[in-house]
Design a protein around this motif. Structure first.
Motif, PDB file in Angstrom:
ATOM      1  N   PHE A   1       0.846  -1.198   0.000  1.00 49.03           N
ATOM      2  CA  PHE A   1       0.000   0.000   0.000  1.00 49.03           C
ATOM      3  C   PHE A   1       0.878   1.244   0.000  1.00 49.03           C
ATOM      4  CE2 PHE A   1      -4.124  -1.735   2.206  1.00 49.03           C
ATOM      5  CZ  PHE A   1      -4.524  -2.258   0.993  1.00 49.03           C
ATOM      6  N   PRO A   2       0.312   2.384  -0.421  1.00 48.57           N
ATOM      7  CA  PRO A   2       1.061   3.640  -0.319  1.00 48.57           C
ATOM      8  C   PRO A   2       1.151   4.103   1.133  1.00 48.57           C
ATOM      9  CG  PRO A   2      -1.138   4.020  -1.226  1.00 48.57           C
ATOM     10  CD  PRO A   2      -0.984   2.539  -1.105  1.00 48.57           C
ATOM     11  N   HIS A   3       2.270   4.729   1.463  1.00 47.45           N
ATOM     12  CA  HIS A   3       2.492   5.230   2.825  1.00 47.45           C
ATOM     13  C   HIS A   3       3.316   6.510   2.794  1.00 47.45           C
ATOM     14  CE1 HIS A   3       0.850   1.592   4.572  1.00 47.45           C
ATOM     15  NE2 HIS A   3       1.634   0.854   3.809  1.00 47.45           N
ATOM     16  N   SER A   4       3.607   7.032   3.980  1.00 46.00           N
ATOM     17  CA  SER A   4       4.459   8.220   4.102  1.00 46.00           C
ATOM     18  C   SER A   4       4.970   8.288   5.542  1.00 46.00           C
ATOM     19  CB  SER A   4       3.665   9.494   3.778  1.00 46.00           C
ATOM     20  OG  SER A   4       2.797   9.813   4.853  1.00 46.00           O
ATOM     21  N   ILE A   5       5.788   9.299   5.834  1.00 45.32           N
ATOM     22  CA  ILE A   5       6.191   9.549   7.223  1.00 45.32           C
ATOM     23  C   ILE A   5       5.914  11.007   7.555  1.00 45.32           C
ATOM     24  CG2 ILE A   5       8.116   9.740   8.853  1.00 45.32           C
ATOM     25  CD1 ILE A   5       9.400   7.354   7.574  1.00 45.32           C
TER      26      ILE A   5
ATOM     27  N   HIS B   1       4.794   9.033  12.300  1.00 53.86           N
ATOM     28  CA  HIS B   1       3.776   8.073  11.864  1.00 53.86           C
ATOM     29  C   HIS B   1       3.438   8.290  10.400  1.00 53.86           C
ATOM     30  CE1 HIS B   1       0.445  11.064  11.909  1.00 53.86           C
ATOM     31  NE2 HIS B   1       1.076  11.582  12.954  1.00 53.86           N
ATOM     32  N   CYS B   2       2.785   7.295   9.828  1.00 55.70           N
ATOM     33  CA  CYS B   2       2.331   7.401   8.446  1.00 55.70           C
ATOM     34  C   CYS B   2       1.141   8.348   8.409  1.00 55.70           C
ATOM     35  CB  CYS B   2       1.946   6.027   7.926  1.00 55.70           C
ATOM     36  SG  CYS B   2       1.217   6.064   6.280  1.00 55.70           S
ATOM     37  N   HIS B   3       1.114   9.197   7.378  1.00 55.76           N
ATOM     38  CA  HIS B   3      -0.009  10.138   7.286  1.00 55.76           C
ATOM     39  C   HIS B   3      -0.908   9.851   6.085  1.00 55.76           C
ATOM     40  CE1 HIS B   3      -2.179  13.611   8.657  1.00 55.76           C
ATOM     41  NE2 HIS B   3      -1.250  13.885   9.540  1.00 55.76           N
ATOM     42  N   VAL B   4      -0.790   8.656   5.509  1.00 60.47           N
ATOM     43  CA  VAL B   4      -1.694   8.239   4.440  1.00 60.47           C
ATOM     44  C   VAL B   4      -2.840   7.479   5.108  1.00 60.47           C
ATOM     45  CG1 VAL B   4      -1.951   6.800   2.381  1.00 60.47           C
ATOM     46  CG2 VAL B   4       0.178   8.073   2.760  1.00 60.47           C
ATOM     47  N   GLN B   5      -4.071   7.900   4.858  1.00 57.66           N
ATOM     48  CA  GLN B   5      -5.234   7.257   5.495  1.00 57.66           C
ATOM     49  C   GLN B   5      -4.906   7.015   6.978  1.00 57.66           C
ATOM     50  OE1 GLN B   5      -8.467   6.219   4.028  1.00 57.66           O
ATOM     51  NE2 GLN B   5      -7.742   7.907   2.783  1.00 57.66           N
TER      52      GLN B   5
ATOM     53  N   THR C   1      -6.512   4.725   9.638  1.00 59.70           N
ATOM     54  CA  THR C   1      -6.304   3.266   9.665  1.00 59.70           C
ATOM     55  C   THR C   1      -4.812   2.921   9.768  1.00 59.70           C
ATOM     56  OG1 THR C   1      -6.285   3.151   7.235  1.00 59.70           O
ATOM     57  CG2 THR C   1      -8.392   2.769   8.339  1.00 59.70           C
ATOM     58  N   HIS C   2      -3.956   3.658   9.050  1.00 61.99           N
ATOM     59  CA  HIS C   2      -2.537   3.282   9.009  1.00 61.99           C
ATOM     60  C   HIS C   2      -1.848   3.453  10.360  1.00 61.99           C
ATOM     61  CE1 HIS C   2      -1.937   3.318   4.394  1.00 61.99           C
ATOM     62  NE2 HIS C   2      -3.152   2.931   4.720  1.00 61.99           N
ATOM     63  N   LEU C   3      -2.243   4.483  11.100  1.00 59.57           N
ATOM     64  CA  LEU C   3      -1.630   4.698  12.412  1.00 59.57           C
ATOM     65  C   LEU C   3      -2.037   3.561  13.360  1.00 59.57           C
ATOM     66  CD1 LEU C   3      -1.450   8.232  13.990  1.00 59.57           C
ATOM     67  CD2 LEU C   3      -1.305   6.158  15.328  1.00 59.57           C
TER      68      LEU C   3
HETATM   69 CU   LIG Z   1       0.463   4.350   5.734  1.00 53.29          CU
END
Ligand SMILES: [Cu+2]
Ligand SMILES: [Cu+2]
Lengths: 569, 330
Positions: free
Chosen positions: A199-203, A252-256, A259-261
């Protein structure tokens, strides 16, 4: 003739009533669950070498003793302090890290420590579905038998995701929580995210001094709606910053994010004060005891612990165990999951729930120590951490020092989601700082915080244990109070199949009642019905068999009744 | 008249029942989809990445979590590595020099006969350049195979995330195969082969690993009998999400499950049609009109079923009558 039938009926009824009366006068026996029927795990995982607990020096890195049951692999600490580029291949091989996981170079300010730090993070799924066999892979247990689907930022590893080819258990580097990152004020830090997940993610660097956009690397606040597009699977992104302020922060991830956190893409990041010869333990894998604290912390404190509180939703975790197709997981998470109807089910401290917290997250103390506790709440709700037997001082809120004159002591520490608190825990036996030695609980005082999917005792509770209360395997020594914790180290306990009070007395007064002796109510009813049927059948048969007689007698009766009438006429 | 009504009712019930049964089946499917994960002790033993018969592999050396007892003298081996000419295997030129690398040229070259690793984690394990399998008299053919790995190769397999450019390769028994593994992504990928004879390959494994975009090469000699070997990337969920293939030696052995486009999955997801917005929805003149049409559509379905019921009823009347008359006749 009909008299016989009446008598027979009466007899049968009497018998039936006798049966039900007997059932009501004696309640079912107590069945005691045989301990041998439980899947018992050793309280302290025997795979971990006791030598890991000792104070030692590897690659010139001084590593403090950590007497708990499951201390960090000392090779991890050496690699995190020196960088994977400055250790021998032998040490590196003991870590499982990729040789480029932590690269430390360039003493820019000439103070004896490296100031260019590159940290490579991958994203790994734990307890996800396999299309090959009806199970999950790679497995990570937060408590006995509890394996929620999760995602973590993991230090860049080398080789397999499982312990070995036969095992489905995750490589020890792939675990909850995402690792604690430590860098120094003034360091030029690059966090390189290599998105190994589907899935796509970020920091997003919450609280860390970082530029919104970097000349070479573009926007880097981690937010797909403001600074950058989502980092797709197979992609790499660099987050570069040079922090000017110290403090306990959060990434933390800031994509969606909703749910991702929750899925586990959240970790603690600590910016330490710039000090000479400050070789930091760049990663504290699994959080907990910091066995190579910074110069500043060593100056003021005896010990340091990272305490990362988190909460997960079973409904969400189940999604990666329900489907293998990423499109279906995306659909359920993004379009079907409604966080406003959601509830948290798993409460963890440093990625684990009780009783596993006893293996890894004990705060082991001695009298008259000054201990630094860095706490993060990455759950979705406010928590209220209570320290039994101690009042601690809040020194920092969200990484910023509180006015020393106004600092307060408390025994309940409320933390909003994403909040950080730095505590100074002093083990001075004065009735205020500490009430003396013991195995003192430290737990979230929202009572659901001490449950695992609603089953107590679980959740994020752990202990502040004085050395005099520490057993030989690094577990709390409480057996002299008659306490036996072994039932918690069985999956049946958390499957809710173990009557938890059965061993409180000899005869298991609060054990599990057996099923109804002989007949259960349902069978009784159906048997009764069958009997009624039989009786009705008999009656019909008699009526049929003796129909001539009955007819005659009826005619006789009728005529007898009629005749007086007739005579009257 | 009464009889006809009864028949209609019966027919109607049949329809309703049929519908209910269909729903029930759907539910069962759903329930089946929720796997019980409690019995993990069992699945651990059952777990078999490939469907191959694998006996116990010794991973004591490969498992990196534990402190290995034997401290190898790596300084000495570094020297040995230098004249071993392994550097051709790792192509440093292809690596894009991103700003992430800070010119620290401290190279780790780990050499353990069958374990070579550079400072970026590029790895060759279980390489075999010259040891002939006992089932071979000589090398049958020398082939070079280029394998590309990356997210983009998953595009032709809906429902996957990562893939190799090909899903199976064929070689002759006793072939000497040199693999050029090109990772086209910016992350780590692996080319990991399992089930090879363990007297030649430590842990029965041949393993290439590289962070892309970069290439790594390694050579093996395949056994002399027909067999099929699993090839996969073991990074968490890369194999599960598509990065899986097989090497077919000679006529091959049993196929390996869930290779995209080649073999079917052992466990399948359930798919339902989604209520997705369509451009044609927008073409509807107005909301009221749409409501009316939806209404009629739904009702038409109900009336249709009723009409079918009537038909069944009409057909049944003569049959029922025949039965009734037949009885009377008797
Ligand atoms: Cu994510
Ligand atoms: Cu891969």
């Amino acid at each position: 003739m009909p008299n016989h039938i009446v008598i027979a009926l009466l007899t049968v009824y009497t018998m039936l009533f006798a049966v039900s009366a007997q059932a009501a006068s004696k309640l079912p026996e107590t069945i005691k669950v045989d301990r041998a029927a439980l899947t018992s795990e050793p309280m302290c995982d025997p795979k971990i070498s006791p030598a890991w607990r000792e104070a030692q020096e590897i690659e010139g890195v001084k590593i403090e003793a950590s007497p708990g049951c499951s201390p960090d692999n000392p090779a991890w600490i050496a690699a995190a302090v020196k960088g994977t580029n400055h250790i021998s291949m032998d040490t590196l091989m003991k870590t499982g890290l990729s040789p480029d996981a932590i690269i430390k170079t360039d003493d820019l300010d000439g103070d004896g420590d490296p100031d260019r730090i590159i940290i490579k993070l991958e994203i790994m799924e734990l307890n996800g579905k396999s299309p090959d066999f009806p199970g999950i892979i790679p497995t990570f247990d937060i408590a006995p038998g509890i394996q929620p689907g999760a995602w973590v930022f993991a230090p860049k590893t080398s080789g397999m995701s499982t312990e070995n080819f036969e095992s489905v258990r995750a490589n020890p580097l792939l675990r909850l929580p995402s690792p604690v990152i430590r860098v120094e004020v003034g360091d030029i830090v690059q966090i390189v995210l290599e998105n190994t997940h589907y899935f796509p993610h970020s920091i997003h660097l919450h609280g860390v001094d970082h530029p919104f956009s970097h000349g070479e690397h573009g926007g880097q606040d981690g937010v797909p709606q403001t600074s950058e597009v989502e980092l797709m699977p197979g992609g790499r992104r660099v987050y570069q910053f040079q922090p000017r302020q110290p403090g306990t922060m959060f990434y933390h991830c800031h994509v969606q994010t909703h749910t991702h956190l929750t899925m586990g893409l959240a970790g603690m990041i600590v910016i330490e004060e710039n000090k000479p010869n400050n070789w930091l333990q760049t990663l504290n894998i699994g959080a907990g005891h910091v066995r190579h604290p910074s110069v500043a912390v060593r100056e003021q404190f005896t010990q340091e612990y990272d305490l990362h509180y988190h909460a997960m939703d079973k409904e969400l975790s189940d999604m990666v165990q329900k489907y293998n197709d990423p499109r279906l997981i995306a659909r359920d998470m993004n379009q079907r999951y409604d966080i406003t109807d959601a509830t948290e089910d798993y409460y963890t401290l440093n990625g684990l729930s009780f009783p596993y917290t006893l293996r890894e997250s004990l705060i082991v103390v001695e009298p008259d120590q000054k201990i630094k506790l860095r706490m993060l709440n990455s759950g979705g709700e406010m928590i209220a951490v209570h320290t039994h037997g101690h009042h601690a001082t809040i020194t920092h809120y969200d990484g910023v020092e509180h006015n020393p004159m106004a600092q307060i002591m408390r025994d309940v520490f409320d933390m909003a989601p994403a909040q950080r608190l730095d505590l100074k825990l002093e083990t001075i036996n004065d009735g205020k700082h500490s009430y003396g030695e013991g195995d003192w609980l430290i737990h979230d005082h929202r009572e659901k915080g001490i449950t695992t999917n609603g089953m107590a005792e679980g959740g994020s509770m752990s202990s502040i244990v004085y050395k005099s209360y520490l057993g030989e395997h690094g577990m709390p020594k409480v057996s002299h109070f008659g306490i036996d914790l072994s039932e918690f180290f069985t999956k049946e306990y958390y499957e809710r199949r173990y009557p938890i009070w059965q061993d409180l007395d000899e005869w298991a007064s609060l054990g599990s009642p057996a099923g109804q002796m002989g007949l259960d109510p349902a069978t009784q009813t159906s048997l009764l019905n069958a009997l009624y049927g039989l009786l009705i059948g008999l009656v019909i048969y008699f009526i049929f068999a003796k129909r001539e007689g009955i007819k005659q007698s009826i005619t006789a009766t009728v005529s007898r009744l009629k005749s007086p009438k007739g005579s009257n006429e | 008249m009464a009889k006809t009504t009864l028949t209609f009712l019966l027919a109607g019930m049949l329809v309703v029942n049929g519908h209910a049964m269909a729903q029930e089946q759907d539910k069962q499917k759903d329930a089946h989809d929720h796997h019980d994960h409690s019995g993990h002790a069992a699945t651990q033993n059952e777990h078999d990445h490939s469907g191959h018969d694998m006996d116990k592999h010794d991973h004591s050396g490969h498992s990196m979590s534990q402190q290995s007892g034997s401290a190898v003298d790596h300084a000495a081996e570094h020297g040995a590595a230098a004249d071993h000419g392994h550097d051709h295997s790792i192509d440093h030129s292809q690596h894009d020099t991103q700003a992430t690398e800070h010119g620290d040229l401290h190279h780790h070259h780990h050499m353990d006969h069958d374990h070579i690793m550079d400072h970026e984690g590029t790895m060759i394990m279980g390489q075999n350049l010259d040891k002939l399998p006992s089932s071979c008299k000589s090398i049958s053919e020398e082939v070079e195979i280029t394998v590309r790995a990356g997210r983009k190769y998953a595009a032709k397999f809906p429902g996957t995330a990562f893939a190799f450019d090909q899903q199976q390769w064929h070689v002759k028994p006793c072939a000497k195969v040199t693999w050029h593994f090109i990772n086209e992504d910016d992350i780590r990928h692996q080319f990991m082969m399992h089930g090879l004879p363990k007297y030649l390959y430590k842990y029965g494994m041949f393993h290439l690993e590289v962070t892309g975009p970069k290439t790594v090469s390694g050579t093996i000699i395949v056994p002399g009998s027909d067999d099929t070997f699993l090839v996969h990337c073991d990074i968490s969920h890369h194999m599960e999400k598509g990065m899986k293939a097989q090497l077919v030696v000679g006529k091959g052995g049993d196929d390996i499950p869930s290779i995209p486009g080649v073999t079917s999955y052992n466990i399948n997801d359930t798919y339902q049609a989604e209520n997705l917005p369509k451009a044609s929805d927008k073409a509807e003149p107005n909301a009221v009109m749409r409501q009316i049409t939806t209404f009629t559509n739904n009702n038409f379905r109900n009336y249709g079923m009723m009409a079918i019921g009537v038909l069944i009823g009409l057909i049944c009347i003569p049959i029922l009558r025949a039965i009734a008359f037949g009885r009377k006749g008797n």
